[in-house]
Design an enzyme around this catalytic site. Structure first.
Site, PDB file in Angstrom:
ATOM      1  N   VAL A   1      62.684   7.085  48.519  1.00 30.03           N
ATOM      2  CA  VAL A   1      62.950   6.571  47.171  1.00 30.03           C
ATOM      3  C   VAL A   1      61.632   6.094  46.576  1.00 30.03           C
ATOM      4  O   VAL A   1      60.875   5.373  47.224  1.00 30.03           O
ATOM      5  CB  VAL A   1      63.964   5.400  47.228  1.00 30.03           C
ATOM      6  CG1 VAL A   1      64.230   4.863  45.818  1.00 30.03           C
ATOM      7  CG2 VAL A   1      65.265   5.844  47.878  1.00 30.03           C
ATOM      8  N   GLY A   2      61.360   6.506  45.357  1.00 30.35           N
ATOM      9  CA  GLY A   2      60.121   6.111  44.682  1.00 30.35           C
ATOM     10  C   GLY A   2      60.308   4.893  43.800  1.00 30.35           C
ATOM     11  O   GLY A   2      61.323   4.186  43.880  1.00 30.35           O
ATOM     12  N   ASP A   3      59.319   4.653  42.955  1.00 34.88           N
ATOM     13  CA  ASP A   3      59.363   3.476  42.077  1.00 34.88           C
ATOM     14  C   ASP A   3      60.259   3.678  40.862  1.00 34.88           C
ATOM     15  O   ASP A   3      60.778   2.706  40.303  1.00 34.88           O
ATOM     16  CB  ASP A   3      57.940   3.159  41.580  1.00 34.88           C
ATOM     17  CG  ASP A   3      57.348   4.315  40.773  1.00 34.88           C
ATOM     18  OD1 ASP A   3      57.433   5.478  41.244  1.00 34.88           O
ATOM     19  OD2 ASP A   3      56.825   4.074  39.674  1.00 34.88           O
TER      20      ASP A   3
ATOM     21  N   THR B   1      56.728  13.137  36.300  1.00 38.10           N
ATOM     22  CA  THR B   1      57.832  12.241  35.969  1.00 38.10           C
ATOM     23  C   THR B   1      57.885  12.004  34.466  1.00 38.10           C
ATOM     24  O   THR B   1      56.854  12.035  33.808  1.00 38.10           O
ATOM     25  CB  THR B   1      57.571  10.904  36.700  1.00 38.10           C
ATOM     26  OG1 THR B   1      57.796  11.125  38.084  1.00 38.10           O
ATOM     27  CG2 THR B   1      58.462   9.782  36.224  1.00 38.10           C
TER      28      THR B   1
ATOM     29  N   GLY C   1      54.229   6.481  43.597  1.00 31.99           N
ATOM     30  CA  GLY C   1      55.340   5.534  43.633  1.00 31.99           C
ATOM     31  C   GLY C   1      55.234   4.433  44.673  1.00 31.99           C
ATOM     32  O   GLY C   1      55.606   3.290  44.418  1.00 31.99           O
TER      33      GLY C   1
ATOM     34  N   THR D   1      54.510   5.999  35.690  1.00 33.41           N
ATOM     35  CA  THR D   1      54.354   7.255  36.423  1.00 33.41           C
ATOM     36  C   THR D   1      53.130   7.135  37.320  1.00 33.41           C
ATOM     37  O   THR D   1      52.117   6.557  36.928  1.00 33.41           O
ATOM     38  CB  THR D   1      54.199   8.470  35.498  1.00 33.41           C
ATOM     39  OG1 THR D   1      53.915   9.616  36.310  1.00 33.41           O
ATOM     40  CG2 THR D   1      53.093   8.284  34.469  1.00 33.41           C
ATOM     41  N   GLY D   2      53.236   7.677  38.530  1.00 32.94           N
ATOM     42  CA  GLY D   2      52.094   7.588  39.437  1.00 32.94           C
ATOM     43  C   GLY D   2      52.563   7.563  40.874  1.00 32.94           C
ATOM     44  O   GLY D   2      53.720   7.872  41.169  1.00 32.94           O
TER      45      GLY D   2
END
Ligand code: ASP
Length: 310
Positions: free
Chosen positions: A205-207, A176, A230, A227-228
């Protein structure tokens, strides 16, 4: 004098020295440097922090090396669904898009949602309709195709697991992207763009596009791009948590960012990192993984492009 500063990231993960060829490493460093320079030069010439973070992220989205835009990972349906967000600290305006396909620069669409619509968050077909109304051209699926990415997906496609792009066991090179900046007026902004996680479920859906989870900006505290993993970053409301520790506990940017990445998110099992800036141009770049593609440049003379732990 007001310090100007920009920091960018290209994802955190299992990045160990010696894992990639020196040519590849050079390619990563050169692309990070380019993204950094584009943003910094804009700030130097008086552009807003919003403009700087968008244009820096565009450089990373246009590279096949990072998991955003062109280099987005495959989801479980063998396609790409991208997420992005942008936020302005001056007035806490924000724009975000999720589950979009075919858009070359998702972060620019997020900025248009912020500036050219009455909404903050548009998803899927609705986001694409909005893009079409603003004359975006849709790229063919082949624009986003990458052999390495496809192999990454083939390796886990028959399992229920999904993974951080840069945490793959065999090769761990992508991630990301994001940028945070402080401009000459002391206004700060954050932008984040991603293809998400390899083999993620259709519709996941991610963070990254969630305001407060993967992206946040408030002039009174900080601008943050994460980033990581999510799912954990959503549960930890990570970006806003950094802001809260500064606002309600009086922590410095550095202490707040470290507290969240090295304690609070670890407690619930999250791995990754973030970049953050405050309105004085201070920058923090903590991560709890082996490495994080990152770079920073400010008007006090600091300039670094790094990948591994020091
Ligand atoms: N945070 C992103 C997501 O969960 C993944 C990443 O940082 O690479 O979608």
């Amino acid at each position: 004098m007001q310090k100007i500063a920009i920091a960018i990231h290209g994802g955190a993960g299992t990045l160990l020295k010696g894992q990639m060829t020196s040519e590849k490493e050079k390619e990563y460093r050169a692309t990070l440097q380019k993204a950094l320079d584009v943003g910094y030069n804009l700030l130097k010439n008086g552009a807003t922090s919003v403009e700087a973070v968008e244009k820096s992220v565009n450089v990373l989205e246009d590279s096949h090396l990072f998991n955003a835009g062109k280099g987005s990972v495959f989801n479980a349906d063998e396609t790409h669904e991208m997420d992005a967000a942008i936020m302005e600290g001056k007035n806490r305006n924000a724009g975000a898009v999720t589950l979009i396909t075919g858009i070359k620069n998702p972060v620019s669409l997020a900025r248009d949602v912020m500036e050219k619509s009455e909404h903050v968050f548009l998803a899927g077909e609705g986001a694409l309709q909005f893009a079409k109304s603003r004359n975006y051209t849709l790229e063919e699926e082949s624009y986003f195709y990458d052999d390495f990415r496809h192999k990454q997906w083939l390796e886990i496609k028959d399992s229920d697991s999904f993974q951080l792009d840069h945490a793959s066991k065999k090769d761990s090179k992508f991630g990301t992207v994001g940028a945070v900046a402080c401009d000459k007026h002391g206004n700060i902004a954050a932008a984040t763009s991603t293809g998400g996680m390899t083999n993620k479920k259709y519709g996941r859906v991610g963070d990254s596009p969630m305001i407060g989870a993967g992206n946040y900006a408030n002039n009174n505290t900080c601008a943050v791009s994460c980033t990581g993993s999510g799912e954990f970053f959503i549960r930890g409301v990570v970006a806003y948590d950094v802001s809260c520790l500064m606002e309600f506990k009086g922590l410095s940017l550095e202490d707040a960012a470290n507290e969240v990445i090295h304690h609070r998110i670890l407690e619930i099992g999250g791995d990754g990192g973030l970049i953050a800036v405050d309105a004085k141009g201070n920058v923090a770049l903590p991560f709890n993984t082996e490495g994080m593609y990152r770079a920073i440049k400010d008007s006090a003379g600091r300039e670094e492009v790094s990948i591994y732990k020091d």
